[in-house]
Motif scaffolding. Structure first.
Motif, PDB file in Angstrom:
ATOM      1  N   VAL A 210      -1.743  -6.916  -3.658  1.00  0.00           N
ATOM      2  CA  VAL A 210      -2.095  -8.005  -4.568  1.00  0.00           C
ATOM      3  C   VAL A 210      -3.474  -8.516  -4.173  1.00  0.00           C
ATOM      4  O   VAL A 210      -3.654  -9.067  -3.086  1.00  0.00           O
ATOM      5  CB  VAL A 210      -1.065  -9.152  -4.505  1.00  0.00           C
ATOM      6  CG1 VAL A 210      -1.495 -10.304  -5.405  1.00  0.00           C
ATOM      7  CG2 VAL A 210       0.316  -8.657  -4.897  1.00  0.00           C
ATOM      8  N   GLY A 211      -4.454  -8.311  -5.053  1.00  0.00           N
ATOM      9  CA  GLY A 211      -5.822  -8.730  -4.765  1.00  0.00           C
ATOM     10  C   GLY A 211      -6.728  -7.533  -4.545  1.00  0.00           C
ATOM     11  O   GLY A 211      -6.497  -6.744  -3.624  1.00  0.00           O
ATOM     12  N   ALA A 212      -7.733  -7.388  -5.402  1.00  0.00           N
ATOM     13  CA  ALA A 212      -8.661  -6.253  -5.309  1.00  0.00           C
ATOM     14  C   ALA A 212     -10.091  -6.763  -5.178  1.00  0.00           C
ATOM     15  O   ALA A 212     -10.970  -6.420  -5.953  1.00  0.00           O
ATOM     16  CB  ALA A 212      -8.527  -5.338  -6.525  1.00  0.00           C
ATOM     17  N   GLY A 213     -10.285  -7.607  -4.168  1.00  0.00           N
ATOM     18  CA  GLY A 213     -11.606  -8.109  -3.846  1.00  0.00           C
ATOM     19  C   GLY A 213     -12.062  -7.550  -2.515  1.00  0.00           C
ATOM     20  O   GLY A 213     -11.654  -6.458  -2.097  1.00  0.00           O
ATOM     21  N   GLU A 214     -12.885  -8.319  -1.816  1.00  0.00           N
ATOM     22  CA  GLU A 214     -13.440  -7.879  -0.530  1.00  0.00           C
ATOM     23  C   GLU A 214     -12.361  -7.576   0.495  1.00  0.00           C
ATOM     24  O   GLU A 214     -12.376  -6.542   1.155  1.00  0.00           O
ATOM     25  CB  GLU A 214     -14.378  -8.980  -0.007  1.00  0.00           C
ATOM     26  CG  GLU A 214     -14.966  -8.722   1.358  1.00  0.00           C
ATOM     27  CD  GLU A 214     -15.752  -9.917   1.876  1.00  0.00           C
ATOM     28  OE1 GLU A 214     -16.042  -9.945   3.075  1.00  0.00           O
ATOM     29  OE2 GLU A 214     -16.054 -10.831   1.084  1.00  0.00           O
TER      30      GLU A 214
ATOM     31  N   ALA B  96     -10.059  -4.614  -0.546  1.00  0.00           N
ATOM     32  CA  ALA B  96     -10.678  -3.308  -0.313  1.00  0.00           C
ATOM     33  C   ALA B  96     -10.416  -2.835   1.107  1.00  0.00           C
ATOM     34  O   ALA B  96     -10.155  -1.645   1.347  1.00  0.00           O
ATOM     35  CB  ALA B  96     -12.177  -3.388  -0.576  1.00  0.00           C
ATOM     36  N   LYS B  97     -10.473  -3.757   2.083  1.00  0.00           N
ATOM     37  CA  LYS B  97     -10.209  -3.383   3.479  1.00  0.00           C
ATOM     38  C   LYS B  97      -8.764  -2.943   3.654  1.00  0.00           C
ATOM     39  O   LYS B  97      -8.477  -1.969   4.359  1.00  0.00           O
ATOM     40  CB  LYS B  97     -10.541  -4.557   4.403  1.00  0.00           C
ATOM     41  CG  LYS B  97     -12.011  -4.932   4.420  1.00  0.00           C
ATOM     42  CD  LYS B  97     -12.248  -6.175   5.265  1.00  0.00           C
ATOM     43  CE  LYS B  97     -13.725  -6.574   5.235  1.00  0.00           C
ATOM     44  NZ  LYS B  97     -13.967  -7.823   6.008  1.00  0.00           N
TER      45      LYS B  97
ATOM     46  N   VAL C 255      -1.725  -1.780  -7.597  1.00  0.00           N
ATOM     47  CA  VAL C 255      -2.611  -2.890  -7.239  1.00  0.00           C
ATOM     48  C   VAL C 255      -2.519  -3.919  -8.350  1.00  0.00           C
ATOM     49  O   VAL C 255      -2.561  -3.563  -9.541  1.00  0.00           O
ATOM     50  CB  VAL C 255      -4.068  -2.425  -7.062  1.00  0.00           C
ATOM     51  CG1 VAL C 255      -5.004  -3.623  -6.856  1.00  0.00           C
ATOM     52  CG2 VAL C 255      -4.186  -1.453  -5.885  1.00  0.00           C
ATOM     53  N   ALA C 256      -2.381  -5.191  -7.977  1.00  0.00           N
ATOM     54  CA  ALA C 256      -2.288  -6.262  -8.966  1.00  0.00           C
ATOM     55  C   ALA C 256      -3.497  -7.183  -8.840  1.00  0.00           C
ATOM     56  O   ALA C 256      -3.710  -7.777  -7.781  1.00  0.00           O
ATOM     57  CB  ALA C 256      -0.994  -7.057  -8.771  1.00  0.00           C
ATOM     58  N   ASP C 257      -4.266  -7.281  -9.919  1.00  0.00           N
ATOM     59  CA  ASP C 257      -5.423  -8.171  -9.945  1.00  0.00           C
ATOM     60  C   ASP C 257      -5.926  -8.246 -11.384  1.00  0.00           C
ATOM     61  O   ASP C 257      -6.198  -7.204 -11.990  1.00  0.00           O
ATOM     62  CB  ASP C 257      -6.537  -7.649  -9.027  1.00  0.00           C
ATOM     63  CG  ASP C 257      -7.607  -8.703  -8.761  1.00  0.00           C
ATOM     64  OD1 ASP C 257      -8.030  -9.381  -9.719  1.00  0.00           O
ATOM     65  OD2 ASP C 257      -8.029  -8.851  -7.604  1.00  0.00           O
TER      66      ASP C 257
ATOM     67  N   HIS D 249     -12.533  -6.347  -8.294  1.00  0.00           N
ATOM     68  CA  HIS D 249     -13.948  -6.256  -7.952  1.00  0.00           C
ATOM     69  C   HIS D 249     -14.266  -4.962  -7.208  1.00  0.00           C
ATOM     70  O   HIS D 249     -15.378  -4.801  -6.708  1.00  0.00           O
ATOM     71  CB  HIS D 249     -14.360  -7.461  -7.097  1.00  0.00           C
ATOM     72  CG  HIS D 249     -14.374  -8.740  -7.877  1.00  0.00           C
ATOM     73  ND1 HIS D 249     -14.691  -9.958  -7.321  1.00  0.00           N
ATOM     74  CD2 HIS D 249     -14.095  -8.998  -9.191  1.00  0.00           C
ATOM     75  CE1 HIS D 249     -14.622 -10.907  -8.247  1.00  0.00           C
ATOM     76  NE2 HIS D 249     -14.251 -10.343  -9.374  1.00  0.00           N
ATOM     77  N   ILE D 250     -13.303  -4.081  -7.095  1.00  0.00           N
ATOM     78  CA  ILE D 250     -13.525  -2.797  -6.444  1.00  0.00           C
ATOM     79  C   ILE D 250     -13.034  -1.683  -7.362  1.00  0.00           C
ATOM     80  O   ILE D 250     -12.188  -1.906  -8.235  1.00  0.00           O
ATOM     81  CB  ILE D 250     -12.796  -2.710  -5.080  1.00  0.00           C
ATOM     82  CG1 ILE D 250     -11.281  -2.896  -5.255  1.00  0.00           C
ATOM     83  CG2 ILE D 250     -13.359  -3.722  -4.102  1.00  0.00           C
ATOM     84  CD1 ILE D 250     -10.493  -2.685  -3.982  1.00  0.00           C
ATOM     85  N   GLU D 251     -13.582  -0.501  -7.152  1.00  0.00           N
ATOM     86  CA  GLU D 251     -13.137   0.653  -7.933  1.00  0.00           C
ATOM     87  C   GLU D 251     -11.894   1.234  -7.277  1.00  0.00           C
ATOM     88  O   GLU D 251     -11.879   1.527  -6.082  1.00  0.00           O
ATOM     89  CB  GLU D 251     -14.246   1.707  -7.985  1.00  0.00           C
ATOM     90  CG  GLU D 251     -13.917   2.871  -8.904  1.00  0.00           C
ATOM     91  CD  GLU D 251     -15.085   3.825  -9.061  1.00  0.00           C
ATOM     92  OE1 GLU D 251     -14.856   4.941  -9.564  1.00  0.00           O
ATOM     93  OE2 GLU D 251     -16.216   3.449  -8.681  1.00  0.00           O
ATOM     94  N   LEU D 252     -10.852   1.401  -8.076  1.00  0.00           N
ATOM     95  CA  LEU D 252      -9.584   1.886  -7.551  1.00  0.00           C
ATOM     96  C   LEU D 252      -9.438   3.383  -7.782  1.00  0.00           C
ATOM     97  O   LEU D 252      -9.937   3.917  -8.783  1.00  0.00           O
ATOM     98  CB  LEU D 252      -8.420   1.160  -8.220  1.00  0.00           C
ATOM     99  CG  LEU D 252      -8.402  -0.360  -8.079  1.00  0.00           C
ATOM    100  CD1 LEU D 252      -7.256  -0.945  -8.883  1.00  0.00           C
ATOM    101  CD2 LEU D 252      -8.286  -0.748  -6.618  1.00  0.00           C
ATOM    102  N   PRO D 253      -8.741   4.073  -6.880  1.00  0.00           N
ATOM    103  CA  PRO D 253      -8.440   5.493  -7.122  1.00  0.00           C
ATOM    104  C   PRO D 253      -7.696   5.666  -8.449  1.00  0.00           C
ATOM    105  O   PRO D 253      -6.872   4.823  -8.825  1.00  0.00           O
ATOM    106  CB  PRO D 253      -7.558   5.870  -5.922  1.00  0.00           C
ATOM    107  CG  PRO D 253      -7.904   4.875  -4.860  1.00  0.00           C
ATOM    108  CD  PRO D 253      -8.225   3.598  -5.585  1.00  0.00           C
ATOM    109  N   SER D 254      -7.962   6.738  -9.132  1.00  0.00           N
ATOM    110  CA  SER D 254      -7.389   6.947 -10.469  1.00  0.00           C
ATOM    111  C   SER D 254      -5.870   7.100 -10.449  1.00  0.00           C
ATOM    112  O   SER D 254      -5.208   6.892 -11.463  1.00  0.00           O
ATOM    113  CB  SER D 254      -8.016   8.184 -11.118  1.00  0.00           C
ATOM    114  OG  SER D 254      -7.797   9.330 -10.304  1.00  0.00           O
ATOM    115  N   ASP D 255      -5.302   7.468  -9.297  1.00  0.00           N
ATOM    116  CA  ASP D 255      -3.855   7.685  -9.233  1.00  0.00           C
ATOM    117  C   ASP D 255      -3.070   6.430  -8.844  1.00  0.00           C
ATOM    118  O   ASP D 255      -1.849   6.492  -8.684  1.00  0.00           O
ATOM    119  CB  ASP D 255      -3.535   8.818  -8.253  1.00  0.00           C
ATOM    120  CG  ASP D 255      -4.027   8.527  -6.839  1.00  0.00           C
ATOM    121  OD1 ASP D 255      -4.934   7.685  -6.680  1.00  0.00           O
ATOM    122  OD2 ASP D 255      -3.519   9.159  -5.897  1.00  0.00           O
TER     123      ASP D 255
END
Length: 311
Positions: free
Chosen positions: A7-11, A14-15, A31-33, A37-43
C-alpha cells in the motif's frame, strides 16, 4: 510463497518494492495507490484503493508505505481482513489513535534499523540504561517538504519523520513515565510547518534521561546514532547513517534491503505463531514514543528565526 500487498507507491513504497522482490518466500501480488509515483512492473496489478485490493488478492502480508494520515487505517483494514500488517514509520502522529482494537496484535511497525547487528541481544538482555543520547544530523531541503509533508497534522515534525528510529529504540530500553521535558524547536528556513532543529532533554521516573539533538539543516555527511550510558559505566553506541550498523562496525553494516528482509521474515514468523523476534515493534508499543514526541513539541520553546536566502 506468501502473498504480499504493498500500500503506497511513492518514495518509501519503491524501497519496499525493491526489497520485497528479493525477499525469499514472498511474492508481490498487488500495489494499492490512487496516484503512484513510481513505475510498476507490468505483472503486478495496480489498485486505486487498499480496500479493493484486499478483496481482490487476499494477501498474507500487507506492507503499508502510505503517509501517516492513511497508514493506520490501511493496516487495521488489512488486519481485519486476516492479513498481517507491516506499517512504515510513524504510522500515525496521534497517540490517541492507538487505543487498542481487537485486531491490532496483527500489526507491526516497520523500524528496520532495529534489526541491525546486536540489537536483538540488547533488547533481550535489557541492560540498565541511565542516559540515552539520540543524534540526528541530515540535510532536507525545502523541496522535500511537499505534498503530505507540508503540514504537521499530516506528517508530524522532525522527531516523527526523521529521528523516531533512535528515539523509539532508546525508549524501548528505558522504562518510566515522563517527569519533565525541556525542549527547543527552531524554525529557520521556513520549511512550511516543519522545524529545522529540535533539542530536548526528557527526564523519566527513576531519573533516567533521554537527550535529543535532531536537525535537518546539517551541511555535512548524514548520521543518525544512539549512545547508551549504562549503570555499570559502560557506553554502547548504535551507529550508522540510520543506526544500520547497530553495535557493529559501520563498514560492516548490512544494507537496508537486508534489514527489511529480516523484518519481513520476523513478521511472517509471528504470523505463523513462531517465537516473536525481539526486534519486532508492535503497534501497541508505538504509543509510548508518540506520547513522548507529543510532549516534547507541546512543551518546547519555539524559536522562529528570520529566513535567509542562503538557506
Amino acid at each position: 510463497m506468501k502473498r504480499v500487498l504493498l500500500v503506497g507507491a511513492g518514495e518509501v513504497g519503491a524501497k519496499h518494492l525493491t526489497a520485497l522482490g528479493g525477499a525469499p518466500g514472498l511474492v508481490v501480488v498487488g500495489v494499492a495507490d490512487p496516484d503512484p509515483h513510481i513505475e510498476l512492473p507490468s505483472d503486478i496489478p495496480l489498485f486505486a484503493s487498499w480496500r479493493a485490493a484486499l478483496g481482490a488478492v487476499t494477501p498474507d502480508l500487507v506492507v503499508v508505505a502510505s503517509p501517516p494520515g492513511t497508514a493506520l487505517a490501511a493496516a487495521r483494514d488489512a488486519a481485519q481482513a486476516g492479513a498481517i500488517g507491516l506499517v512504515e514509520k510513524p504510522g500515525t502522529t496521534d497517540p490517541a489513535a492507538l487505543m487498542p482494537r481487537p485486531d491490532d496484535g496483527r500489526i507491526f511497525v516497520a523500524f528496520q534499523p532495529h534489526f541491525a547487528p546486536g540489537l536483538d541481544v540488547l533488547l533481550v538482555e535489557r541492560p540498565v540504561v541511565v542516559k540515552a543520547e539520540v543524534l540526528l544530523a541530515v540535510r532536507r531541503d525545502p523541496g522535500y517538504f511537499r505534498g503530505w509533508r507540508r503540514t504537521y497534522a499530516a506528517a508530524g515534525g522532525v522527531l516523527h519523520q526523521q529521528a523516531i528510529h533512535g528515539l523509539a529504540l532508546a525508549l524501548r530500553l528505558l522504562p518510566g513515565d515522563i517527569e519533565a521535558v525541556e525542549a527547543e524547536v527552531v524554525h529557520r528556513r521556513g520549511l512550511v510547518e516543519t522545524e529545522d532543529h529540535v533539542t530536548a532533554t526528557i527526564t523519566l521516573s527513576g531519573g533516567a534521561t533521554v537527550h535529543v539533538n535532531a536537525r535537518v539543516d546539517h551541511p555535512g555527511p548524514p548520521v543518525h546514532e544512539l549512545v547508551l550510558h549504562l549503570a555499570d559505566g559502560r557506553r554502547l553506541e548504535v551507529r550508522g547513517r540510520n543506526l544500520e550498523a547497530g553495535l557493529g562496525e559501520p563498514a560492516a553494516a548490512p544494507t537496508h534491503e537486508k534489514l527489511r528482509h529480516a523484518m519481513y521474515a520476523a513478521v511472517l514468523d509471528a504470523a505463523d505463531r513462531r517465537p516473536t523476534h525481539p526486534c519486532l515493534f508492535s503497534l501497541t508499543a508505538l504509543r509510548r514514543p508518540l506520547e513522548v514526541i507529543d510532549r516534547v513539541y507541546r512543551d518546547a520553546h519555539v524559536v522562529r528565526a528570520a529566513h535567509t536566502a542562503a538557506a
